[in-house]
Design an enzyme around this catalytic site. Structure first.
Site, PDB file in Angstrom:
ATOM      1  N   VAL A   1      23.394  32.653 -10.012  1.00  0.00           N
ATOM      2  CA  VAL A   1      21.983  32.429  -9.699  1.00  0.00           C
ATOM      3  C   VAL A   1      21.507  31.118 -10.306  1.00  0.00           C
ATOM      4  O   VAL A   1      20.758  30.355  -9.685  1.00  0.00           O
ATOM      5  CB  VAL A   1      21.110  33.612 -10.183  1.00  0.00           C
ATOM      6  CG1 VAL A   1      19.635  33.338  -9.887  1.00  0.00           C
ATOM      7  CG2 VAL A   1      21.542  34.902  -9.496  1.00  0.00           C
ATOM      8  N   CYS A   2      21.943  30.833 -11.532  1.00  0.00           N
ATOM      9  CA  CYS A   2      21.541  29.591 -12.195  1.00  0.00           C
ATOM     10  C   CYS A   2      21.995  28.369 -11.400  1.00  0.00           C
ATOM     11  O   CYS A   2      21.257  27.380 -11.287  1.00  0.00           O
ATOM     12  CB  CYS A   2      22.140  29.515 -13.595  1.00  0.00           C
ATOM     13  SG  CYS A   2      21.630  30.857 -14.677  1.00  0.00           S
ATOM     14  N   THR A   3      23.188  28.428 -10.853  1.00  0.00           N
ATOM     15  CA  THR A   3      23.700  27.298 -10.074  1.00  0.00           C
ATOM     16  C   THR A   3      22.832  27.055  -8.847  1.00  0.00           C
ATOM     17  O   THR A   3      22.517  25.907  -8.511  1.00  0.00           O
ATOM     18  CB  THR A   3      25.160  27.567  -9.659  1.00  0.00           C
ATOM     19  OG1 THR A   3      25.959  27.714 -10.845  1.00  0.00           O
ATOM     20  CG2 THR A   3      25.717  26.425  -8.819  1.00  0.00           C
TER      21      THR A   3
ATOM     22  N   LEU B   1      19.325  25.520 -10.208  1.00  0.00           N
ATOM     23  CA  LEU B   1      19.368  24.118 -10.604  1.00  0.00           C
ATOM     24  C   LEU B   1      19.620  23.216  -9.409  1.00  0.00           C
ATOM     25  O   LEU B   1      19.135  22.084  -9.360  1.00  0.00           O
ATOM     26  CB  LEU B   1      20.408  23.892 -11.694  1.00  0.00           C
ATOM     27  CG  LEU B   1      19.810  24.001 -13.109  1.00  0.00           C
ATOM     28  CD1 LEU B   1      19.567  25.456 -13.471  1.00  0.00           C
ATOM     29  CD2 LEU B   1      20.683  23.329 -14.153  1.00  0.00           C
TER      30      LEU B   1
END
Length: 219
Positions: free
Chosen positions: A45-47, A50
Site C-alpha cells: 500500500v505504501c508503494t 508514494l
C-alpha cells in the site's frame, strides 16, 4: 505519546532524509507543507501511495506546497525503495524528501504510531497519518488511517484548497465541496461586510427559520 492535533505546532525535528539532514521548521519556512507517514519501505500500500504522491507532486507545487514523507527505515533503504515506487508509477519521479526514522522516534513525536500494527520484531509501525501544516508551522488538518487502508490523494488536494481559501477569505466549504464550487460566508461577516468583501455577490438561502446565515458565494 504526544497528541499532535489541529492547532498544535509541529515539532522542530532534525532528521536524516533522502535530501540530506534537515531541520523541519527550516525546511517548511513560510510554505504550506504536507507531512505523511508510512508503515515501512517495500510494502504494497505504501508503494502505491508514494507513487500517487509523486504523480500529484506538480499539483501540490502549483499550490505552493512542500511534501515530506516518513517511513521507519534508513536513508539507503528509502533510496532503493524509490526505484520500485517509480517503476510502479511510470513517468513519475519521487522528487520530495523522505525522512528516515529507523529508531521510531519521529513517529512518536508526530503521533503517528498505529497501536495495532507491529513489524516482525514486535516494533510499533506508523499509522497512515497525514498532517497539513500551515506557514505558521501549526497543524491545520490531520488524517489518521490504519496501516491497512490507503489514502485518497484527490481528498488531500480538495481539503488543501479548502484550507487555503479559508485562510485568505472569511469563508468555509460546505459538505461535498469541490474546487470551483460555491463556498459559504462565515457567520461573523455581516451582510454589509459581505457586499464589500464579495463583489461578485452572494446568494442567501431562504430557510424556515428566516435566519440569513446560509450564504453562498464564489471566490
Amino acid at each position: 505519546m504526544p497528541g499532535l492535533t489541529i492547532g498544535d505546532t509541529i515539532p522542530d525535528l532534525v532528521a536524516d532524509s533522502t535530501h540530506g539532514k534537515i531541520r523541519l521548521h527550516d525546511y517548511i519556512d513560510a510554505s504550506w507543507t504536507i507531512v505523511f507517514s508510512h508503515p515501512a519501505d517495500f510494502t504494497p500500500v505504501c508503494t502505491t501511495e508514494l507513487g500517487k504522491m509523486a504523480e500529484y507532486a506538480q499539483v501540490f507545487a502549483q499550490q505552493g506546497v512542500k511534501l515530506v514523507g516518513l517511513s521507519c527505515n534508513d536513508v539507503q533503504s528509502h533510496k532503493e525503495w524509490i526505484k520500485d515506487i517509480e517503476a510502479y508509477t511510470p513517468g513519475c519521479k519521487v522528487t520530495y524528501l523522505i525522512l528516515a526514522d529507523p529508531n521510531r522516534e519521529i513517529i512518536k513525536q508526530l503521533n503517528m504510531v498505529d497501536p495495532n500494527e507491529k513489524d516482525s520484531s514486535g516494533n510499533p509501525l506508523p499509522s497512515r497519518a497525514l498532517h497539513i501544516v500551515g506557514p505558521d508551522k501549526k497543524v491545520k488538518l490531520s488524517f489518521l488511517y490504519p496501516a491497512a487502508t490507503g489514502r485518497n490523494m484527490d481528498e488531500v488536494v480538495r481539503v488543501l484548497e479548502s484550507l487555503q481559501k479559508a485562510s485568505k477569505h472569511k469563508i468555509a466549504t460546505p459538505a461535498n465541496w469541490k474546487p470551483g464550487d460555491p463556498v459559504v460566508i462565515s457567520p461573523s461577516v455581516s451582510n454589509e461586510q459581505a457586499k464589500e468583501m464579495f463583489p461578485r455577490g452572494y446568494k442567501t438561502v431562504d430557510l424556515p427559520s428566516k435566519k440569513d446565515y446560509l450564504r453562498f458565494t464564489n471566490v
